[in-house]
Design a protein around this motif. Structure first.
Motif, mmCIF file in Angstrom:
data_model
loop_
_atom_site.group_PDB
_atom_site.id
_atom_site.type_symbol
_atom_site.label_atom_id
_atom_site.label_comp_id
_atom_site.label_asym_id
_atom_site.label_seq_id
_atom_site.Cartn_x
_atom_site.Cartn_y
_atom_site.Cartn_z
ATOM 1 N N ARG A 17 65.626 39.874 32.708
ATOM 2 C CA ARG A 17 65.573 38.426 32.899
ATOM 3 C C ARG A 17 64.308 38.027 33.656
ATOM 4 N NH1 ARG A 17 70.231 34.614 35.681
ATOM 5 N NH2 ARG A 17 69.024 32.708 35.583
ATOM 6 N N THR A 18 63.975 38.764 34.692
ATOM 7 C CA THR A 18 62.766 38.477 35.474
ATOM 8 C C THR A 18 61.526 38.631 34.613
ATOM 9 O OG1 THR A 18 63.828 39.182 37.525
ATOM 10 C CG2 THR A 18 61.420 39.206 37.480
ATOM 11 N N ILE A 19 61.487 39.671 33.810
ATOM 12 C CA ILE A 19 60.334 39.909 32.937
ATOM 13 C C ILE A 19 60.173 38.771 31.937
ATOM 14 C CG2 ILE A 19 59.448 41.400 31.102
ATOM 15 C CD1 ILE A 19 60.712 43.746 32.758
ATOM 16 N N ARG A 20 61.267 38.351 31.332
ATOM 17 C CA ARG A 20 61.183 37.255 30.366
ATOM 18 C C ARG A 20 60.726 35.956 31.018
ATOM 19 N NH1 ARG A 20 66.125 39.725 28.520
ATOM 20 N NH2 ARG A 20 65.684 40.869 26.610
ATOM 21 N N LYS A 21 61.246 35.679 32.213
ATOM 22 C CA LYS A 21 60.877 34.452 32.928
ATOM 23 C C LYS A 21 59.406 34.493 33.349
ATOM 24 C CE LYS A 21 61.835 30.546 35.007
ATOM 25 N NZ LYS A 21 62.244 29.356 34.319
ATOM 26 N N ALA A 22 58.961 35.642 33.847
ATOM 27 C CA ALA A 22 57.554 35.772 34.236
ATOM 28 C C ALA A 22 56.656 35.629 33.008
ATOM 29 C CB ALA A 22 57.315 37.101 34.928
ATOM 30 N N HIS A 23 57.045 36.252 31.906
ATOM 31 C CA HIS A 23 56.248 36.165 30.681
ATOM 32 C C HIS A 23 56.139 34.718 30.208
ATOM 33 C CE1 HIS A 23 55.504 36.236 26.319
ATOM 34 N NE2 HIS A 23 54.617 37.159 26.662
ATOM 35 N N SER A 24 57.198 33.952 30.383
ATOM 36 C CA SER A 24 57.156 32.552 29.936
ATOM 37 C C SER A 24 56.159 31.725 30.744
ATOM 38 C CB SER A 24 58.548 31.926 30.015
ATOM 39 O OG SER A 24 58.938 31.730 31.356
ATOM 40 N N ALA A 61 53.089 42.991 26.111
ATOM 41 C CA ALA A 61 52.867 43.810 27.310
ATOM 42 C C ALA A 61 51.670 43.282 28.104
ATOM 43 C CB ALA A 61 52.648 45.270 26.926
ATOM 44 N N ARG A 62 50.590 42.948 27.423
ATOM 45 C CA ARG A 62 49.399 42.424 28.082
ATOM 46 C C ARG A 62 49.716 41.093 28.769
ATOM 47 N NH1 ARG A 62 46.072 42.765 24.123
ATOM 48 N NH2 ARG A 62 46.699 40.808 23.166
ATOM 49 N N GLU A 63 50.374 40.191 28.055
ATOM 50 C CA GLU A 63 50.722 38.894 28.629
ATOM 51 C C GLU A 63 51.675 39.039 29.814
ATOM 52 O OE1 GLU A 63 52.272 36.780 25.276
ATOM 53 O OE2 GLU A 63 50.273 36.233 24.533
ATOM 54 N N THR A 64 52.593 39.985 29.735
ATOM 55 C CA THR A 64 53.535 40.215 30.833
ATOM 56 C C THR A 64 52.812 40.720 32.069
ATOM 57 O OG1 THR A 64 55.339 40.646 29.277
ATOM 58 C CG2 THR A 64 55.624 41.445 31.532
ATOM 59 N N LEU A 65 51.881 41.657 31.897
ATOM 60 C CA LEU A 65 51.106 42.145 33.042
ATOM 61 C C LEU A 65 50.272 41.024 33.668
ATOM 62 C CD1 LEU A 65 49.857 45.680 31.957
ATOM 63 C CD2 LEU A 65 51.531 45.119 33.724
ATOM 64 N N ILE A 66 49.661 40.209 32.832
ATOM 65 C CA ILE A 66 48.866 39.080 33.333
ATOM 66 C C ILE A 66 49.758 38.131 34.120
ATOM 67 C CG2 ILE A 66 47.587 37.008 32.624
ATOM 68 C CD1 ILE A 66 46.504 38.729 30.247
ATOM 69 N N ALA A 67 50.933 37.826 33.580
ATOM 70 C CA ALA A 67 51.853 36.905 34.244
ATOM 71 C C ALA A 67 52.388 37.489 35.547
ATOM 72 C CB ALA A 67 53.009 36.555 33.314
ATOM 73 N N LEU A 68 52.754 38.764 35.546
ATOM 74 C CA LEU A 68 53.265 39.390 36.764
ATOM 75 C C LEU A 68 52.197 39.420 37.858
ATOM 76 C CD1 LEU A 68 55.390 42.318 35.313
ATOM 77 C CD2 LEU A 68 56.245 40.305 36.529
ATOM 78 N N GLN A 69 50.958 39.685 37.461
ATOM 79 C CA GLN A 69 49.854 39.681 38.426
ATOM 80 C C GLN A 69 49.667 38.281 39.001
ATOM 81 O OE1 GLN A 69 48.110 42.318 39.513
ATOM 82 N NE2 GLN A 69 46.990 41.014 40.920
ATOM 83 N N TYR A 70 49.696 37.296 38.136
ATOM 84 C CA TYR A 70 49.548 35.907 38.575
ATOM 85 C C TYR A 70 50.682 35.530 39.530
ATOM 86 C CZ TYR A 70 48.927 30.842 38.308
ATOM 87 O OH TYR A 70 48.725 29.525 38.630
ATOM 88 N N CYS A 71 51.904 35.874 39.160
ATOM 89 C CA CYS A 71 53.079 35.537 39.967
ATOM 90 C C CYS A 71 53.057 36.236 41.322
ATOM 91 C CB CYS A 71 54.359 35.908 39.218
ATOM 92 S SG CYS A 71 54.660 34.902 37.755
#
Length: 107
Positions: A17-24, A61-71
């Motif tokens: 759930r956290t991964i999906r929310k961060a990716h969004s 995967a790339r977008e998720t890493l970018i989003a997690l870094q941003y978050c």
């Protein structure tokens, strides 16, 4: 830069759930985006496949890493909570309320 986020991902600190929310949140990021190295992307893709129970493409995967870094680098202007902490806590996210954490605060 992405190594710390990837380490947390590999340790299982983020739920599906956290991964999906961060990716969004990734599509809301404006300006220059840092892109992770292909090796980090591949490692993240494999781990995301385990967590999300399905095929994950490199782009996700790339977008998720970018989003997690941003978050992990932006905090709420009133509460001072990091965006990733609010996502993990299942709080309502108003993207524009999060400001860049200064390099002084990161140390």
């Amino acid at each position: 830069m992405f190594k710390d986020v990837l380490d947390k991902l590999l340790k299982g600190e983020y739920s599906a759930r956290t991964i999906r929310k961060a990716h969004s949140q990734e599509k809301k990021i404006r300006g220059v985006k840092n892109v992770p190295h292909y090796d980090l992307e591949e490692t993240a893709r494999r781990k995301l496949e385990e967590i999300l129970d399905g095929g994950v493409q490199y782009k996700y995967a790339r977008e998720t890493l970018i989003a997690l870094q941003y978050c992990s680098n932006h905090h709420h202007y009133l509460t001072d909570a990091l965006l990733i902490d609010d996502i993990v806590s299942h709080k309502r996210i108003t993207f524009n309320n999060y400001l860049k954490t200064s390099t002084k605060e990161q140390k």
